[in-house]
Write an enzyme that holds these catalytic residues in place. Structure first.
Site, mmCIF file in Angstrom:
data_model
loop_
_atom_site.group_PDB
_atom_site.id
_atom_site.type_symbol
_atom_site.label_atom_id
_atom_site.label_comp_id
_atom_site.label_asym_id
_atom_site.label_seq_id
_atom_site.Cartn_x
_atom_site.Cartn_y
_atom_site.Cartn_z
ATOM 1 N N LYS A 141 35.709 17.980 51.446
ATOM 2 C CA LYS A 141 36.957 18.571 50.939
ATOM 3 C C LYS A 141 36.669 19.423 49.707
ATOM 4 O O LYS A 141 35.976 18.980 48.789
ATOM 5 C CB LYS A 141 37.941 17.463 50.545
ATOM 6 C CG LYS A 141 38.366 16.574 51.703
ATOM 7 C CD LYS A 141 39.517 17.187 52.447
ATOM 8 C CE LYS A 141 40.028 16.238 53.525
ATOM 9 N NZ LYS A 141 41.009 16.888 54.405
ATOM 10 N N LYS A 246 45.175 18.279 65.907
ATOM 11 C CA LYS A 246 45.280 16.852 65.628
ATOM 12 C C LYS A 246 46.217 16.294 66.692
ATOM 13 O O LYS A 246 47.447 16.363 66.549
ATOM 14 C CB LYS A 246 45.862 16.638 64.223
ATOM 15 C CG LYS A 246 44.939 17.100 63.093
ATOM 16 C CD LYS A 246 45.658 16.976 61.760
ATOM 17 C CE LYS A 246 44.719 16.732 60.589
ATOM 18 N NZ LYS A 246 43.845 17.830 60.276
HETATM 19 MG MG MG Z 1 42.027 19.930 57.366
#
Ligand code: MG
Length: 311
Positions: A141, A246
């Site tokens: 991240k 997702k």
């Molecule tokens: Mg992402």
């Protein structure tokens, strides 16, 4: 055919909180569904809402479950509206689990998965454990702390990572246009970067198009495509890069199937930190649809090490 419905809310803690540009996430909550048909066969499904990512909230999902009768039909499931995408996925999963379909086996080697590294310099330690476990794709991240600090860790990280590794960077929409240019410029020189995920906020689609024109590092839309409708929309607008799918929050499994069978897209399937029930349902669909995709990219499901048990 009628199905008896039961549902159970759940809560589980991350082993260590997950830091993203949204803040800190330490508890995963959702709902487990159970459908039982007239012959007593049961199927489980999971509603793993992620409202800050654009799905319905957990309480909206709970309200939806509570207002349903104790017995439902396939029609109830296939008419769940678009504004309840995680409910739609959960109910369709449970329903499919009762049908006599042959699910393809999901890959079990870490080689097929992208392992999520912790933010900051903890990544410098953790990649080695994941590498030893067999992972060859990692995700880290960015946009979580100050850029000079992150760049420093990043430069150390890419220096120590073996050349066979693929590294994904995920900004969660947390960069400015200038910062995104800075990251992309640096990444152009680094061979192991697979792509940068959602560098800019959802509203800045034109700017992301502009970035994808300027740089050869692929850009993946994630937050921009929180559900199937949005992916269809950006597909129509000619997005040239990658889509992150997702499955658990995307909505209808059958509609996603049909889209992937009729359009050739470059996509990455990814987790929303479901329990093993939602994970299995998402991975079955991902495994089934992967051959339709432009590239064979590692599944973004290497997250089980973020929980104590693979529940
Ligand atoms: Mg992402």
């Amino acid at each position: 055919m009628h199905y008896q419905l039961r549902f159970y809310p759940y809560k589980r803690n991350f082993k260590q909180p997950l830091k993203t540009s949204y803040g800190i996430w330490d508890t995963r909550e959702g709902i487990i569904l159970q459908l039982t048909n007239e012959t007593g066969k049961t199927g489980l499904g999971e509603i793993a809402s992620l409202s800050w990512f654009g799905s319905e909230t957990l309480s909206e999902a709970l309200d939806f479950c509570r207002q349903l009768p104790k017995e439902i039909t396939a029609e109830t499931i296939f008419s769940i509206p678009d504004n309840l995408p995680t409910c739609r996925f959960g109910f369709e999963s449970a329903w499919e689990n009762i049908q006599p379909v042959n699910h393809k086996k999901q890959p079990n080697s870490p080689n097929f998965y992208s392992g999520l590294l912790p933010g900051g310099d903890a990544a410098l330690e953790v990649w080695q454990q994941l590498f030893q476990a067999g992972y060859r794709t990692f995700k880290w991240k960015i946009g979580v702390s100050k850029i000079p600090n992150e760049l420093k860790i990043f430069k150390t990280l890419v220096k120590v990572l073996p050349s066979e590794i693929k590294l994904r960077l995920d900004a969660n929409g947390g960069l400015t246009f200038e910062q995104a240019k800075q990251w992309l410029q640096i990444c152009e020189e680094i061979k192991i970067i697979e792509f940068i995920e959602q560098p800019l906020p959802v509203e800045q689609f034109e700017e992301m198009l502009n970035l994808s024109d300027r740089y050869s590092i692929p850009i993946a839309l994630d937050e921009s495509v929180a559900n199937l409708r949005q992916m269809q929309q950006y597909y129509q607008q000619g997005w040239p890069g990658i889509f992150v799918i997702k499955p658990a929050i995307f909505g209808s499994r059958s509609q996603l199937r049909s889209f992937c069978q009729n359009h050739t897209i470059d996509a990455v399937f990814s987790s929303v930190f479901e329990t093993k029930i939602g994970r299995k349902a998402a991975l079955q669909l991902a495994t089934e649809l992967q051959p339709n995709l432009l590239k064979n990219r590692a599944f973004g499901f290497g997250v089980t090490h973020w929980f104590d048990e693979a529940e």
